[in-house]
Design a protein around this motif. Sequence first.
Motif, short mmCIF file in Angstrom:
data_model
loop_
_atom_site.label_atom_id
_atom_site.label_comp_id
_atom_site.label_asym_id
_atom_site.label_seq_id
_atom_site.Cartn_x
_atom_site.Cartn_y
_atom_site.Cartn_z
N ALA A 1 0.82 -1.01 -0.28
CA ALA A 1 0.28 -0.04 0.15
C ALA A 1 0.72 1.28 0.16
CB ALA A 1 -0.78 -0.18 0.68
N MET A 2 2.02 1.27 0.75
CA MET A 2 2.77 2.81 0.71
C MET A 2 3.31 3.09 -0.67
SD MET A 2 2.60 4.13 2.97
CE MET A 2 0.90 4.84 4.62
N MET A 3 3.81 1.46 -1.27
CA MET A 3 5.17 0.87 -2.13
C MET A 3 3.97 2.11 -3.83
SD MET A 3 7.96 0.72 -2.26
CE MET A 3 8.50 0.68 -4.09
N ARG A 4 2.73 2.18 -3.18
CA ARG A 4 1.63 2.51 -4.72
C ARG A 4 1.40 3.92 -4.97
NH1 ARG A 4 -2.90 2.08 -1.91
NH2 ARG A 4 -2.80 -0.95 -2.77
N GLY A 5 1.44 3.92 -5.86
CA GLY A 5 2.52 5.49 -7.00
C GLY A 5 3.50 5.80 -6.78
N THR A 6 4.15 5.12 -6.45
CA THR A 6 6.03 4.79 -6.39
C THR A 6 6.66 4.36 -7.85
OG1 THR A 6 6.66 3.12 -5.38
CG2 THR A 6 6.36 4.68 -3.67
N SER A 7 6.06 3.06 -7.80
CA SER A 7 6.52 2.83 -9.02
C SER A 7 6.27 4.15 -10.65
CB SER A 7 5.57 1.70 -10.13
OG SER A 7 3.78 2.38 -9.64
N ILE A 8 5.05 5.10 -10.46
CA ILE A 8 5.04 6.25 -11.31
C ILE A 8 5.80 6.76 -11.23
CG2 ILE A 8 4.15 8.07 -12.12
CD1 ILE A 8 1.49 7.00 -10.78
N ALA B 1 12.97 14.11 -14.72
CA ALA B 1 13.60 12.70 -14.38
C ALA B 1 14.05 12.86 -13.15
CB ALA B 1 14.25 12.11 -16.04
N ILE B 2 14.95 14.53 -12.56
CA ILE B 2 16.24 14.70 -11.63
C ILE B 2 14.83 14.11 -10.84
CG2 ILE B 2 17.78 16.01 -10.39
CD1 ILE B 2 18.91 16.75 -13.54
N PRO B 3 13.83 14.89 -10.43
CA PRO B 3 13.28 15.31 -9.47
C PRO B 3 12.57 13.93 -9.33
CG PRO B 3 12.66 16.90 -10.57
CD PRO B 3 13.97 16.05 -11.89
N ALA B 4 11.84 13.27 -9.97
CA ALA B 4 11.65 11.52 -10.05
C ALA B 4 11.91 10.73 -9.51
CB ALA B 4 11.25 10.97 -11.11
N VAL B 5 13.39 10.77 -9.88
CA VAL B 5 14.71 9.71 -9.20
C VAL B 5 14.65 9.99 -8.45
CG1 VAL B 5 17.04 8.98 -9.46
CG2 VAL B 5 15.86 9.07 -11.74
N VAL B 6 15.22 11.59 -7.66
CA VAL B 6 15.35 11.82 -6.20
C VAL B 6 14.73 10.94 -4.89
CG1 VAL B 6 15.91 13.29 -4.21
CG2 VAL B 6 17.12 13.58 -6.89
N MET B 7 13.31 11.69 -5.74
CA MET B 7 11.87 10.98 -5.11
C MET B 7 11.71 9.54 -4.59
SD MET B 7 9.48 14.11 -6.67
CE MET B 7 9.62 16.20 -6.36
N TYR B 8 12.20 9.01 -5.61
CA TYR B 8 11.90 7.34 -5.23
C TYR B 8 13.20 6.90 -4.89
CZ TYR B 8 11.55 2.96 -7.15
OH TYR B 8 11.92 1.30 -6.72
N ASN B 9 14.01 7.33 -4.71
CA ASN B 9 14.69 6.42 -3.11
C ASN B 9 14.67 7.21 -2.09
OD1 ASN B 9 16.44 5.17 -5.77
ND2 ASN B 9 18.19 7.51 -6.08
N PHE B 10 14.13 8.53 -1.48
CA PHE B 10 13.94 8.95 -0.81
C PHE B 10 12.72 8.60 -0.54
CE2 PHE B 10 11.07 12.25 1.41
CZ PHE B 10 11.64 11.89 2.35
N PHE B 11 11.55 7.68 -0.86
CA PHE B 11 10.25 7.21 -0.96
C PHE B 11 10.64 5.51 -0.22
CE2 PHE B 11 7.65 10.56 -2.56
CZ PHE B 11 7.58 11.34 -1.29
#
Length: 317
Positions: free
Chosen positions: A202-209, A265-275
Motif C-alpha cells: 500500500a505504501m509502495m503504490r504510486g512510487t512505481s510512477i 527525470a531528476i526529481p522523480a529519481v530523487v523522490m523514488y530513492n527518498f520514498f
Amino acid sequence: MEMIVIEYPKRAKPAFMRHCGVAAFLLAATVILPTISPAQTPTAPPAASPAEPATTPASPVPNVAATPAPSLAAAPIVTLPRDLSPWGMFMAADIVVKAVMIGLAFASVLTWTVWLAKLLELMLASGKLRRGIKALGGARSWDDATAAFPANDSGVARLVREADAELKLSSDAVAPHPLSPDGVKERIASRFERVEAAAGRAMMRGTSILATIGATAPFVGLFGTVWGIMNSFIGISKAQTTNLAVVAPGIAEALLATALGLVAAIPAVVMYNFFSRWIAGYRALNADAAASIMRLVSREIERGAFDRRRRGVAAAE
C-alpha cells in the motif's frame, strides 16, 4: 737665292680639329641632357629660407594613435527571426517536439503530485505506528492492548485484530485442551507477515510512477531533441545557408525538449530513492509492532489468560 717655305697650315690643323671636337661635344650635351629623366637625375630640393617658410607641404605621416578604432555599434547586427523565450520556442516547435514537451510537462506535474500525496501518507502512517508501539509497550494485559486501539483503525490496530482473531480461533479449535504456545505464535506470525506485506504494498503504490518517469523521461526528451535537430538540418538544406540566424532557433527548440526531460527525470529519481528508504523504515516499524504483540501474546499464553477467558465464556453460556 734660297726659298723659304712657311708651313703654317700644318700647324693650324690640330688646333682646328680640337676646336671642332669641343664644338661637337657641346652640341651633343645641349641636345642629350634635356632628354634625361628627372628620376635618373634627382635634384635636391632647394633649402627653405629661414625668413620664408617652404611652400611645398611635407607628405602627411599617418598617426596610428589618432586614428579612431572602428565602432562596434556600426557593425551589422544579426537579428533572429523567432522569439527564443521558452514559450516562443514551444509555440514555434514541430508538432512532434511539441507533443514531447507537453508529455514531459505532464510527467513533471504528476511527479510533484505523487510526492505530495506520498509525503503526507507516510508521515501520518509512520506517526500512527510509533504511537501504537508506545501504547503496546504500556499495556499490561491482552485486554488492555485490545482496548487501546479502535476496531476500525489501521496500523498497529490491524495487527492487534489479526492476533485476537487467531487467538479466538485457536481457543475454539483446541477446546477443552489448553493452547499450544508454539502453534499459536506460528499462526499469528503467519498472519502478521501478510499484514506487513499488504501495508508495504500500500505504501509502495504510486512510487512505481516515479521510477517510470525517472527512467524514461530523459530518453523521451532525447527523442524530441533528435527530431528537432533533424528538422533543423532539413531547414539548412532548403535554405542553402548555415547562418546562425537560420540554424539557432531549430536547435534551441530541440534542446528545450532535453531540458524538460531532465527537469522531469531528476526529481522523480530523487523522490523514488527518498520514498524507498522511508518505506523500508515504515516496514521496520510494522515489524517492531508485530514483535511487541508477539511478546505480549506469549506472556498471556504462559499465564493461561486465554484458557481462563475461554472457560469463563463457556461458563457464562
